[in-house]
Design a protein around this motif. Sequence first.
Motif, short mmCIF file in Angstrom:
data_model
loop_
_atom_site.label_atom_id
_atom_site.label_comp_id
_atom_site.label_asym_id
_atom_site.label_seq_id
_atom_site.Cartn_x
_atom_site.Cartn_y
_atom_site.Cartn_z
N PHE A 77 1.09 -0.88 -0.53
CA PHE A 77 0.07 0.24 -0.13
C PHE A 77 0.90 1.42 0.09
O PHE A 77 0.70 2.09 -0.62
CB PHE A 77 -0.98 0.01 0.93
N SER A 78 1.74 1.25 1.43
CA SER A 78 2.80 2.02 1.25
C SER A 78 3.50 3.12 -0.21
O SER A 78 3.46 3.80 -0.85
CB SER A 78 3.59 2.45 2.00
N SER A 80 2.38 1.79 -3.42
CA SER A 80 0.89 2.01 -4.09
C SER A 80 1.45 3.96 -4.22
O SER A 80 0.71 4.66 -5.37
CB SER A 80 0.39 1.52 -4.11
N ILE A 81 1.03 4.43 -3.17
CA ILE A 81 0.61 6.06 -2.97
C ILE A 81 1.63 6.28 -3.15
O ILE A 81 1.76 7.53 -3.93
CB ILE A 81 0.86 5.69 -1.42
N ASN A 84 2.10 6.24 -7.37
CA ASN A 84 1.08 7.65 -7.20
C ASN A 84 1.69 9.04 -7.38
O ASN A 84 1.14 10.20 -8.37
CB ASN A 84 -0.50 7.66 -6.73
N ILE A 85 1.52 9.63 -6.75
CA ILE A 85 2.29 10.70 -6.09
C ILE A 85 3.56 10.91 -7.05
O ILE A 85 3.72 12.94 -7.88
CB ILE A 85 2.33 11.44 -5.25
N ASN A 119 -2.38 3.48 -10.86
CA ASN A 119 -2.82 3.12 -10.07
C ASN A 119 -4.41 2.48 -11.35
O ASN A 119 -4.31 1.59 -9.78
CB ASN A 119 -4.23 4.51 -9.25
N SER A 123 -3.85 -1.89 -10.02
CA SER A 123 -4.86 -2.33 -8.75
C SER A 123 -5.03 -3.41 -10.11
O SER A 123 -5.83 -4.50 -9.90
CB SER A 123 -5.89 -0.80 -9.29
N PHE A 188 -6.98 0.60 2.03
CA PHE A 188 -6.49 1.62 3.06
C PHE A 188 -6.87 1.76 3.74
O PHE A 188 -7.02 2.19 5.06
CB PHE A 188 -6.89 3.05 1.99
N LEU A 193 0.06 3.59 6.62
CA LEU A 193 1.31 4.19 5.88
C LEU A 193 2.69 4.52 6.02
O LEU A 193 3.99 4.44 5.47
CB LEU A 193 1.02 5.76 5.74
#
Length: 397
Positions: A77-78, A80-81, A84-85, A119, A123, A188, A193
């Motif tokens: 998860f972290s 992937s964030i 994206n940024i 994303n 996904s 999420f 995070l």
Amino acid sequence: MKKKIIFDFAINIISNLVLIAIIQLLILPILSRDVTPTVFGEIVSIYGFSNVITTFLGNTLNNIRLITSDKEKPDFFSLSIVTNIAAFILILVLSLIYGRNLSIINIIIFSISTMLTNNRIYSSVFYRKQLKFIGLLYMNLSVVTGYLLGLLLVNQLEVGYWSLIFLSGEIAGHIYLFLSNNQIMYEFKTADLKKVDRKITKKFMNLSFANLIANILNYLDRFMILPILGAVSMSIFYAASSISKIIAMLVTPMTNVLLSYIAKDDYKIKRKKLLMITMYLFIAFVPLYFIVNYVSVFLINILYPNLANQSLPLVPIITIGILFNVLGNIINTFLLKLYKLFYQNIIQISYGLIYIFLAVILSLNYGIIGFSVAYVFAMVLKLLLQISIIVFREQEA
């Protein structure tokens, strides 16, 4: 089992064909008629940059998650964030540099759509992991529906915000991701995070570096033609390569399905058989060359009539390079699974340096034809490097 594999190949090809066809045969040709060749050259350049970014970030993370066993309980998860940024920032910066004739509003909207694309691509591993490729088809059909609605909206408003086409497509795609209960979209709820999976991050860094180089080289025309030869030359080269690159894009879903099946821990294939596969593919591509040439000439005259006269002489040259690239991408799927990831970096750096050198020298001396010749030499060299690894290096145990 064989029937299911064939079915999955067919579904994945159709799924990506629908998406590619809408962009390459409808949206971009329409945009080429609504804007000047200079603006169109900049649009296709930043669209190419978007593909580079989402492939080396989103698709790399997709592949890492695919080949990582769930038994290890990895945390994605972290990361992937962060990707994206990073996608948003990278495309924003590149668009500001290369899109000097584009409005800031279009650049910001397109940057948001690139982040959403990144994303969505990551996904989609949810469907690949479960070998439910029909989910990919429905996802892409949702994106296409969004594109068409966006195209209709832009044409009705006549405000020049072409970027809304891409944004509406990604919004529609994400609506499907949520409605289809894609579990990655709901991570999420339980994610931390502050937690970073170092093992996954290391794998991602190794493969993403190789993919970054590979995709920069794959879209080197966008990075080099614009500053060296100008936006008009970029438009000409894009029109000349548009049809044959559709074929190349269709190979990506095929290799994704292939990797999904060979990702199993016990998959092995002998060196001799792998070399035979390469030879058979090469033989099959000989007649395909003439077919692609004919189809390209026919469709370019229809889709890009204002660029056809200058583009058509480049078609026979570019087609050779693209078919060698397609062959290399298929072989690379086996290399990715069977050989150390280290070799990916060796291949990309080696042929990349020669590609850039030839592209600069030949472009300055022979213009857009020189760049096309450099592209062919580079793709041939990449394939030779891949074959040399199969012949001289041992597979991982």
